[in-house]
Design an enzyme around this catalytic site. Structure first.
Site, short mmCIF file in Angstrom:
data_model
loop_
_atom_site.label_atom_id
_atom_site.label_comp_id
_atom_site.label_asym_id
_atom_site.label_seq_id
_atom_site.Cartn_x
_atom_site.Cartn_y
_atom_site.Cartn_z
CE LYS A 115 -9.62 -6.74 18.95
NZ LYS A 115 -9.90 -5.70 17.95
CD GLN A 119 -12.29 -5.56 15.05
OE1 GLN A 119 -12.17 -5.57 16.27
NE2 GLN A 119 -11.29 -5.83 14.23
CG ASP A 121 -8.52 0.02 19.37
OD1 ASP A 121 -7.80 -0.84 19.91
OD2 ASP A 121 -9.37 -0.27 18.50
#
Length: 287
Positions: free
Chosen positions: A52, A96, A119
């Site tokens: 990412k 994460q 997200d």
């Protein structure tokens, strides 16, 4: 013949478009910034974060990273989120997952301001999706929609079955498909006859985490099949779909790897850019 949907190519095109928009976003040099938070030393998570971060830099965005120790407390992680939330150079924040076992992910995720929730996982973001209000959508479901659009698959009036009701993919994807005018069925672990609800569908999306669950008995001729699953085997990566058995049956199918996976990263960049553009236009989603 079954056509393989080239998710890697579509993702490259999206990422190139993001990089072009970043280059001309503002004349004063302020570019979007994505902050990633990694807690602990889980090897798989470290690889995902590295991928990412590399994509962020390749798009010309600012890469901000916080690596916290395995034993970090809830307060320590919360403080890192709050610091990044207050930073005007950070457009988006990504925590994460999974977190170490002693940490509760849900309240930490909900500390992320909805305007920086790239997200799309906070309760506020989920509510905005459910109410069809503007917000940042989860990356993998958004990537599935982008794949279908790129292939010219008409969703309005189509019958779509989502196999899997998880919070990360299945549930938000069902809502995105509904917004596009599809008639949506969600199958799950308690569905008594899976083939009965998948075989009539024009579009079948498998997001179950069960390797090889979907086969010819589940798919009508000509249907589009999207495989969100990914599993490591001695012979390489495979998905929730027995793809080889669907050759000549499915009209279109996504491969594993090279299908949905690259789209998730591409949509993370899209969300980060979108958050920055909304903030720059003083039209950010309210915190």
């Amino acid at each position: 013949m079954t056509t393989t949907i080239d998710g890697a190519r579509i993702a490259r095109e999206i990422r190139a478009g993001v990089a072009e928009r970043v280059a001309r976003l503002t004349p004063d040099g302020r570019v979007p910034g994505l902050a990633t938070i990694l807690v602990g030393d889980d090897a798989a998570s470290a690889v995902y974060v590295a991928v990412k971060r590399r994509a962020v830099r390749e798009a010309g965005m600012r890469d901000v990273h916080r690596h916290l120790p395995e034993e970090a407390t809830h307060g320590t992680v919360a403080a890192a989120i709050d610091e990044l939330a207050a930073d005007p150079d950070v457009s988006g924040i990504l925590l994460q997952l999974p977190l170490p076992a002693h940490l509760d992910a849900a309240p930490l995720i909900d500390r992320i301001p909805v305007a920086k929730d790239v997200d799309g996982l906070t309760t506020a973001s989920a509510g905005r999706l459910a109410r069809n209000e503007r917000g940042l959508r989860p990356c993998t479901p958004s990537g599935v929609i982008e794949l279908l659009d790129a292939e010219g698959i008409e969703l309005k009036g189509a019958c779509a079955t989502v196999v899997g009701w998880g919070e990360l993919v299945g549930r938000p994807l069902a809502q995105l498909l509904l917004r596009r005018g599809a008639t949506v069925t969600v199958a799950h672990e308690f569905t008594a006859d899976l083939a009965a609800v998948t075989r009539p569908a024009d579009v079948v999306v498998a997001a179950t985490g069960v390797r090889g669950l979907i086969g010819p008995e589940h798919i009508k001729p000509g249907a589009t099949v999207v495989d969100v699953g990914i599993h490591r085997t001695p012979d390489g990566l495979t998905g929730d779909v027995r793809a080889a058995e669907l050759d000549g049956i499915a009209g279109r199918i996504t491969p594993v790897p090279g299908g949905v996976g690259p789209m998730t990263i591409a949509m993370l960049l899209v969300n980060t850019l979108r958050a920055a553009e909304w903030a720059a236009g003083r039209e950010a989603v309210p915190a």
